[in-house]
Scaffold this motif. Structure first.
Motif, PDB file in Angstrom:
ATOM      1  N   GLY A  10       0.811  -1.237   0.108  1.00 45.62           N
ATOM      2  CA  GLY A  10       0.052   0.057   0.052  1.00 45.62           C
ATOM      3  C   GLY A  10       0.867   1.297   0.098  1.00 45.62           C
ATOM      4  O   GLY A  10       0.421   2.224   0.288  1.00 45.62           O
ATOM      5  N   LYS A  29       2.649   4.638  -1.458  1.00 43.20           N
ATOM      6  CA  LYS A  29       2.411   5.739  -2.419  1.00 43.20           C
ATOM      7  C   LYS A  29       3.368   6.305  -2.579  1.00 43.20           C
ATOM      8  O   LYS A  29       4.150   6.914  -1.752  1.00 43.20           O
ATOM      9  CB  LYS A  29       1.086   6.566  -1.703  1.00 43.20           C
ATOM     10  N   GLN A  48      -5.616  16.320  -7.549  1.00 42.20           N
ATOM     11  CA  GLN A  48      -6.551  15.188  -7.944  1.00 42.20           C
ATOM     12  C   GLN A  48      -5.844  14.022  -8.542  1.00 42.20           C
ATOM     13  O   GLN A  48      -6.254  12.971  -8.831  1.00 42.20           O
ATOM     14  CB  GLN A  48      -7.496  15.462  -8.928  1.00 42.20           C
ATOM     15  N   PRO A  81      -1.338   9.863  -5.959  1.00 44.55           N
ATOM     16  CA  PRO A  81      -1.759   8.425  -5.556  1.00 44.55           C
ATOM     17  C   PRO A  81      -2.538   7.964  -4.453  1.00 44.55           C
ATOM     18  O   PRO A  81      -2.453   8.473  -3.506  1.00 44.55           O
ATOM     19  CB  PRO A  81      -0.336   7.684  -5.648  1.00 44.55           C
ATOM     20  N   ALA A  82      -3.468   6.813  -4.594  1.00 47.09           N
ATOM     21  CA  ALA A  82      -4.060   6.140  -3.590  1.00 47.09           C
ATOM     22  C   ALA A  82      -3.025   5.083  -3.096  1.00 47.09           C
ATOM     23  O   ALA A  82      -1.896   4.878  -3.731  1.00 47.09           O
ATOM     24  CB  ALA A  82      -5.264   5.514  -3.862  1.00 47.09           C
ATOM     25  N   ALA A  83      -3.276   4.066  -2.036  1.00 55.62           N
ATOM     26  CA  ALA A  83      -2.335   3.233  -1.544  1.00 55.62           C
ATOM     27  C   ALA A  83      -2.177   2.187  -2.712  1.00 55.62           C
ATOM     28  O   ALA A  83      -2.956   1.980  -3.428  1.00 55.62           O
ATOM     29  CB  ALA A  83      -3.157   2.304  -0.485  1.00 55.62           C
ATOM     30  N   GLU A 142      -0.082   2.773  -5.252  1.00 52.00           N
ATOM     31  CA  GLU A 142       0.036   3.346  -6.705  1.00 52.00           C
ATOM     32  C   GLU A 142       1.412   4.291  -6.923  1.00 52.00           C
ATOM     33  O   GLU A 142       1.778   4.799  -5.850  1.00 52.00           O
ATOM     34  CB  GLU A 142      -1.166   4.339  -6.982  1.00 52.00           C
ATOM     35  N   SER A 181       1.146  13.000   4.506  1.00 51.40           N
ATOM     36  CA  SER A 181      -0.210  12.150   4.163  1.00 51.40           C
ATOM     37  C   SER A 181       0.410  10.505   3.959  1.00 51.40           C
ATOM     38  O   SER A 181      -0.585   9.880   3.674  1.00 51.40           O
ATOM     39  CB  SER A 181      -0.670  12.760   3.271  1.00 51.40           C
ATOM     40  N   VAL A 228       2.862   9.843   1.595  1.00 45.77           N
ATOM     41  CA  VAL A 228       3.452   9.713   0.191  1.00 45.77           C
ATOM     42  C   VAL A 228       4.842  10.046  -0.069  1.00 45.77           C
ATOM     43  O   VAL A 228       5.180  11.160   0.852  1.00 45.77           O
ATOM     44  CB  VAL A 228       2.666  10.616  -0.858  1.00 45.77           C
TER      45      VAL A 228
END
Length: 305
Positions: A77, A79, A131, A134-136, A138, A181, A183
């Motif tokens: 997960g 990022k 926007q 990345p999400a987890a 990615e 966050s 990332v």
């Protein structure tokens, strides 16, 4: 379907070679016409072939490691955001292609935003980039990024002095927020010499397959070389922070730049190989009454080749 094991292995081998040919097709773009025409001396040609052999060997090895990295990112997960910045024709796009070529586009994607719309110009400057984060699981590669404001917008006069200073005030905090966050942020600057950029621009001008890469903005950037140099120096000085430092990639040699960038990228994460369960191809279910319908001949693509 394949009763003959030798025929099956031959087919698998041919498919693998087709995959490698995709890489060779891209590499042809980087070769000079005189090399393709055989203008090299026997000694130079031998040296050229050997350097290409080493390059491909290392590239395929590093791409195999990128697949392991992708699996690890997906499994954990993690990022990741990777920024690619540099002068026009510095080779950012070529490096990005080699990074993503063997990867799953659902895991690793490229963001290359066009000039902002009238509506986007009224937004908070960083808003249209958020926007795409990345999400987890990615990896997102930005082919140019929010640093447009520190480079092209400054040099071409597309932003005011107030907007320019606001960018430098905000960007360290913006990047720290991204990192807090969860990332991981990696920033690359592809460094290109004056002479090499001139050579690559001339190559694009005289190659019909590459002329689309030259925009009026690119040509103007050539004229304003020194202003871009100053803007780059200010940008790195004011945004090289411990949380997200800049990494400079010497890019006069495209192939070395790609290999060095990928090697460094792999070193930035503690990835390891994720064991996959053994895969067995299931037998196809066959039904007694199944009949395949005939496809009308007129809708087939003409077999020109």
């Amino acid at each position: 379907m394949f009763d003959d094991r030798d025929a099956l292995m031959h087919r698998i081998h041919a498919d693998l070679m087709d995959g490698y040919d995709e890489e060779l097709e891209m590499e042809i773009e980087d070769r000079h016409v005189d090399e393709l025409a055989g203008d090299l001396s026997p000694e130079a040609l031998l040296q050229h072939k050997e350097s290409r052999r080493i390059y491909f060997r290392e590239l395929f090895r590093l791409q195999a490691e990128l697949v392991k990295l992708q699996d690890w990112v997906q499994a954990t997960g993690h990022k990741v955001v990777i920024l690619f910045e540099g002068r026009d024709a510095a080779g950012k796009g070529g490096a990005i292609k080699r990074i993503t070529q063997r990867l799953n586009p659902r895991v690793c994607r490229v963001v290359a935003l066009p000039a902002p719309s009238d509506r986007e110009r009224t937004q908070w400057y960083f808003q249209r980039y958020i926007q795409h984060l990345p999400a987890a699981g990615e990896i997102v590669l930005f082919d140019r990024s929010w640093y447009n404001r520190a480079g092209v917008e400054k040099v071409m006069g597309f932003c005011s002095d107030e907007q320019y200073e606001a960018f430098f005030r905000d960007v360290p905090e913006f990047e720290k927020m991204i990192i807090r966050s969860g990332v991981q942020l990696i920033k690359y600057w592809f460094s290109l010499s004056d002479q090499e950029q001139e050579l690559r621009f001339l190559g694009r001008i005289h190659d019909p397959l590459k002329q689309w890469k030259l925009s009026p903005m690119d040509l103007e950037s050539r004229r304003r070389w020194e202003l871009y140099t100053k803007a780059k120096e200010v940008m790195i000085e004011r945004t090289h922070i411990p949380e997200s430092p800049w990494w400079v990639v010497p890019a006069d040699d495209k192939k070395k730049a790609r290999l060095n960038c990928i090697h460094h990228l792999l070193s930035q994460m503690p990835y390891h190989e994720i064991e996959r369960p053994a895969i067995t191809l299931p037998e196809r279910v066959r039904h007694e009454g199944y009949r395949r319908h005939q496809v009308p001949g007129e809708i087939y693509v003409p077999q020109v080749y």
